[in-house]
Motif scaffolding. Structure first.
Motif, PDB file in Angstrom:
ATOM      1  N   PHE A   4      -1.951  -3.973  22.714  1.00  0.00           N
ATOM      2  CA  PHE A   4      -3.018  -2.987  22.507  1.00  0.00           C
ATOM      3  C   PHE A   4      -3.406  -2.323  23.839  1.00  0.00           C
ATOM      4  CE2 PHE A   4      -3.615  -5.060  18.410  1.00  0.00           C
ATOM      5  CZ  PHE A   4      -3.946  -3.991  17.581  1.00  0.00           C
ATOM      6  N   GLU A  23      -2.464  -9.725  17.543  1.00  0.00           N
ATOM      7  CA  GLU A  23      -1.537  -9.868  18.667  1.00  0.00           C
ATOM      8  C   GLU A  23      -0.679  -8.629  18.858  1.00  0.00           C
ATOM      9  OE1 GLU A  23       0.455 -13.485  17.842  1.00  0.00           O
ATOM     10  OE2 GLU A  23      -1.367 -14.637  18.252  1.00  0.00           O
ATOM     11  N   THR A  26      -0.622  -2.987  14.069  1.00  0.00           N
ATOM     12  CA  THR A  26       0.096  -2.697  12.830  1.00  0.00           C
ATOM     13  C   THR A  26       0.686  -1.288  12.993  1.00  0.00           C
ATOM     14  OG1 THR A  26      -1.807  -1.676  11.790  1.00  0.00           O
ATOM     15  CG2 THR A  26      -1.576  -4.058  11.501  1.00  0.00           C
ATOM     16  N   GLN A  29      -1.827   1.446  13.334  1.00  0.00           N
ATOM     17  CA  GLN A  29      -2.571   1.381  14.591  1.00  0.00           C
ATOM     18  C   GLN A  29      -1.713   1.923  15.744  1.00  0.00           C
ATOM     19  OE1 GLN A  29      -3.466  -2.793  14.510  1.00  0.00           O
ATOM     20  NE2 GLN A  29      -5.141  -2.531  13.047  1.00  0.00           N
ATOM     21  N   THR A  49      -4.601   0.556   1.664  1.00  0.00           N
ATOM     22  CA  THR A  49      -5.610  -0.383   2.144  1.00  0.00           C
ATOM     23  C   THR A  49      -4.884  -1.625   2.662  1.00  0.00           C
ATOM     24  OG1 THR A  49      -5.717  -1.299  -0.055  1.00  0.00           O
ATOM     25  CG2 THR A  49      -7.375   0.314   0.500  1.00  0.00           C
ATOM     26  N   GLY A  50      -5.516  -2.313   3.566  1.00  0.00           N
ATOM     27  CA  GLY A  50      -4.917  -3.554   4.059  1.00  0.00           C
ATOM     28  C   GLY A  50      -3.872  -3.350   5.140  1.00  0.00           C
ATOM     29  N   THR A  51      -3.736  -2.123   5.647  1.00  0.00           N
ATOM     30  CA  THR A  51      -2.710  -1.874   6.656  1.00  0.00           C
ATOM     31  C   THR A  51      -3.275  -1.899   8.074  1.00  0.00           C
ATOM     32  OG1 THR A  51      -3.131   0.460   6.271  1.00  0.00           O
ATOM     33  CG2 THR A  51      -1.200  -0.472   5.188  1.00  0.00           C
ATOM     34  N   GLY A  52      -4.566  -2.161   8.196  1.00  0.00           N
ATOM     35  CA  GLY A  52      -5.191  -2.187   9.522  1.00  0.00           C
ATOM     36  C   GLY A  52      -5.865  -0.869   9.869  1.00  0.00           C
ATOM     37  N   LYS A  53      -6.299  -0.130   8.841  1.00  0.00           N
ATOM     38  CA  LYS A  53      -6.917   1.186   9.063  1.00  0.00           C
ATOM     39  C   LYS A  53      -8.216   1.080   9.853  1.00  0.00           C
ATOM     40  CE  LYS A  53      -7.255   2.180   4.836  1.00  0.00           C
ATOM     41  NZ  LYS A  53      -8.335   2.600   4.001  1.00  0.00           N
ATOM     42  N   THR A  54      -8.982   0.025   9.570  1.00  0.00           N
ATOM     43  CA  THR A  54     -10.312  -0.061  10.184  1.00  0.00           C
ATOM     44  C   THR A  54     -10.201  -0.076  11.704  1.00  0.00           C
ATOM     45  OG1 THR A  54     -10.841  -1.414   8.279  1.00  0.00           O
ATOM     46  CG2 THR A  54     -12.520  -1.250   9.981  1.00  0.00           C
ATOM     47  N   ALA A  55      -9.283  -0.868  12.217  1.00  0.00           N
ATOM     48  CA  ALA A  55      -9.112  -0.893  13.675  1.00  0.00           C
ATOM     49  C   ALA A  55      -8.481   0.407  14.157  1.00  0.00           C
ATOM     50  CB  ALA A  55      -8.252  -2.091  14.080  1.00  0.00           C
ATOM     51  N   GLN A  86     -17.952  -4.445   5.306  1.00  0.00           N
ATOM     52  CA  GLN A  86     -16.778  -4.953   5.981  1.00  0.00           C
ATOM     53  C   GLN A  86     -16.427  -4.138   7.230  1.00  0.00           C
ATOM     54  OE1 GLN A  86     -13.530  -5.199   3.189  1.00  0.00           O
ATOM     55  NE2 GLN A  86     -12.287  -4.578   4.947  1.00  0.00           N
ATOM     56  N   ARG A 335      -1.752  -7.626   1.590  1.00  0.00           N
ATOM     57  CA  ARG A 335      -2.513  -7.060   2.702  1.00  0.00           C
ATOM     58  C   ARG A 335      -2.050  -7.676   4.013  1.00  0.00           C
ATOM     59  NH1 ARG A 335      -6.868  -4.318   0.812  1.00  0.00           N
ATOM     60  NH2 ARG A 335      -8.115  -4.578   2.665  1.00  0.00           N
TER      61      ARG A 335
END
Ligand code: AMP
Length: 615
Positions: A4, A23, A26, A29, A49-55, A86, A335
């Motif tokens: 990252f 670590e 995704t 990201q 959904t569940g692919t790490g969109k939030t980050a 969430q 997810r």
């Protein structure tokens, strides 16, 4: 070094997300963070959904905002209270090692006063559902004049839920020069339209094909008669002993009824729908998250935004009216890079809908067969044995009882003890599944509404599938792979690997296709074969043929009854007739082949002559 850092994320944030177990970025990201970090683009991300969109949007927001000042600079709009909480929680976690970061969750069904108080204290990031957000704007309790970024998360869901006007009103209070980042699992024309309306030449990122579902999800459908639906559903559940699933119904009433029937039948299930109070819903969700609930029976609306990792199965007890909703439903499984199965239980009239969904998600369904009662008993038995084998023994606590336990069993040898333990759970299923009928809708039912022959009928009528799909009882848990299968087929027959079609390795079983002309040879070649100590079982799968065979025996004809007469595990109960040709009867006759019940029906393994070939 955590990758990252290379994406441009600062150390204190990277340290925080490392603690969350991030670590590697995704794919979404990896691709969106560098673009969003510039802060100069509008953005459209088409991602499940569940692919790490939030980050993917949360980390850039933390980089771009000025936390020295305390006014709203970012607004995240999302469709549901669950998702809102969430996202808020996630962003707070990413910012754990930063100072002065204030994130507020604004959503309905909770005290508005608390939310107003938090806003008044100062906030840089507001995460909100549209209805409550508008309410607060109308009370003139928030000032969005300095907002730099607006995120529309699950935009398709927000539109589905009728939030278009609210979103328009909310966005009209934000500056024209803000940047808008839109995320959506699907891109129906309505979402296209809002992208056009609010954005200026956005950077577009599509993860996978447009409208394509998550590649880690296997889609299966079962065709049953309406009256058999509930029984078929239970059988599917019983055939997956470690299922952790979400079951979708079309209406609140159906949801409630199915959940009640399941509970009455001894399943660990509960319902989630709009007629429950928020408190009741929270309670159900808490139990599900903690896994003290195995099956969550839900309506589409109630299940929106549920983010529970490790959901193994999504079951469409009823197909959704809107095809887009199928994507949302199935997206509750597989997810964070995991795999999952999305199952549809349909009647023969709904085949057309399955084809429509296939076109929408860009992926084929596998036509699966409702397992026989016998299959279920076998599955449950081995699941139990697996559990017994792997259980952690509390040596200290159990030690005091060992002498009494030993005494209790002193008249029994090891095999007899094992048989008795295995039978405790097994007998329950056996009793239930005795005389269990075949629940697959017969081929004659396979007519589409306009009278066309359906898939299975078409094949029977000469609709030429060159390949036959075979089932093999080995999967990735057996460390079995495509190479093992191809290698064995090619080395033990005159069949070229090129004539082997699609190989689909699943968890505990797999499917593979062979040319129709090679089927008998392949089936015969696997008779009496063992793979890493497990006896191999090959069957012709329901797809492509209307009969399913086990080592040459006709399995569908007599269903469970037929097996019962000759089944290994029935010996103790009935003495067992020799009615069935294939499977484990063979074993008792000491001919090649045989089913998984060898250890429970015959002599101890080491005393039996070694007949099986290794593979
Ligand atoms: P989301 O799509 O943002 O709801 O994320 C789905 C799940 O994946 C959440 O449980 C996240 O905590 C998790 N997650 C997101 N990004 C990563 C990552 N880079 N590594 C591991 N887990 C992640």
């Amino acid at each position: 070094m955590n990758p990252f850092i290379n994406l441009g994320i600062r150390h204190d944030i990277v340290n925080a997300i490392s603690e969350l177990g991030f670590e590697n970025p995704t794919p979404i990201q990896e691709q969106s963070i560098p673009v969003l970090l510039t802060g100069s683009n509008d953005f459209v991300g088409l991602a499940q959904t569940g692919t790490g969109k939030t980050a993917a949007f949360g980390l850039p927001l933390l980089e771009l905002l000025d936390f020295e000042v305390n006014h709203p600079q970012a607004l995240v709009l999302c469709p549901t209270r669950e998702l809102c909480l969430q996202i808020t929680n996630d962003i707070k976690n990413y910012a754990k090692k930063m100072n002065n970061v204030n994130v507020v969750a604004v959503y309905g069904g909770a005290s508005i006063q608390d939310q107003l108080r938090q806003i008044k204290r100062g906030v840089q990031i507001v995460v909100a559902t549209p209805g409550r957000m508008l309410d607060i704007i109308n009370r003139k309790a928030i000032d969005f004049s300095q907002v730099k970024f607006v995120v529309l998360d699950e935009a398709d869901e927000m539109l589905n839920m009728g939030f278009q006007e609210d979103i328009d009103s909310i966005l009209s209070t934000t500056p024209d020069e803000k940047k808008t980042w839109l995320f959506s699992a699907t891109m129906p024309s309505e979402v296209r339209r809002i992208a056009k309306k609010y954005m200026d030449n956005p950077f577009e990122l599509t993860m996978g094909e447009k409208n394509t579902g998550n590649v880690n999800i296997d889609h299966e459908y079962y065709v049953v008669r309406a009256r058999d639906k509930y029984a078929a559903f239970k059988r599917i559940v019983d055939n997956n002993p470690s299922i952790f699933g979400i079951v979708f119904c079309r209406t609140k009433i159906e949801t409630q009824e199915i959940a009640e029937s399941l509970m009455k039948d001894g399943y660990n299930a509960d319902s989630l729908h709009g007629d429950l109070s928020q408190q009741q819903r929270d309670k159900v969700m808490k139990r599900y998250r903690e896994r003290s609930l195995q099956l969550l029976i839900a309506t589409d609306v109630a299940a929106r935004g549920i983010d529970v990792n490790d959901v193994t199965h999504v079951i469409n007890y009823s197909l959704p009216d809107e095809i887009e909703n199928y994507t949302h439903r199935s997206g509750r499984t597989a997810r964070a890079g995991k795999t999952g199965v999305s199952i549809a239980i349909i009647n023969s009239k709904e085949l057309g809908k399955i084809r429509q969904i296939e076109r929408t998600i860009g992926k084929k369904f596998i036509k699966a067969e409702i397992p026989t009662g016998f299959d279920v008993c076998e599955k449950q038995l081995f699941s139990l044995l697996h559990k017994v084998h792997n259980v952690t023994v509390n040596e200290e606590q159990i030690e005091q009882y060992i002498p009494r336990i030993m005494d209790e069993f002193k008249d029994l040898d090891k095999e007899q003890v094992i048989k008795r333990f295995a039978s405790i759970e097994f007998n329950r299923f056996l009793d239930y599944y005795q005389n269990a009928p075949d629940l697959n809708a017969p081929a004659d039912d396979f007519r589409t509404r306009d009278g066309e022959r359906g898939e299975r009928g078409m094949r029977d009528a000469g609709g030429k599938s060159e390949y036959t799909r075979l089932f093999i009882n080995l999967g990735s848990v057996d460390e079995f792979n495509r190479g093992d299968l191809l290698g064995y087929i090619c080395n033990n027959s005159k069949i070229s690997g090129r004539t082997v079609g699609k190989i689909d390795v699943k968890g505990v079983y797999s499917f593979f296709e062979v040319s129709n002309g090679d089927v008998d040879q392949v089936v015969n070649n696997f008779k009496g074969v063992e793979f890493k100590g497990r006896e191999v079982r090959i069957e012709i799968s329901g797809e492509g043929t209307s009969t399913t065979r086990t080592g040459g025996g006709e399995r569908r004809e007599g269903g469970y009854q037929r097996r019962e007469g000759g089944g290994g595990f029935n010996r103790e109960r009935s003495g067992g007739g020799e009615r069935r040709e294939g499977g484990f009867n063979r074993d008792r006759n000491k001919s090649a082949g045989g089913g998984g019940f060898r250890d429970f029906s015959g002599k101890p393994r080491e005393e039996r002559p070694e007949r099986r070939r290794r593979f």
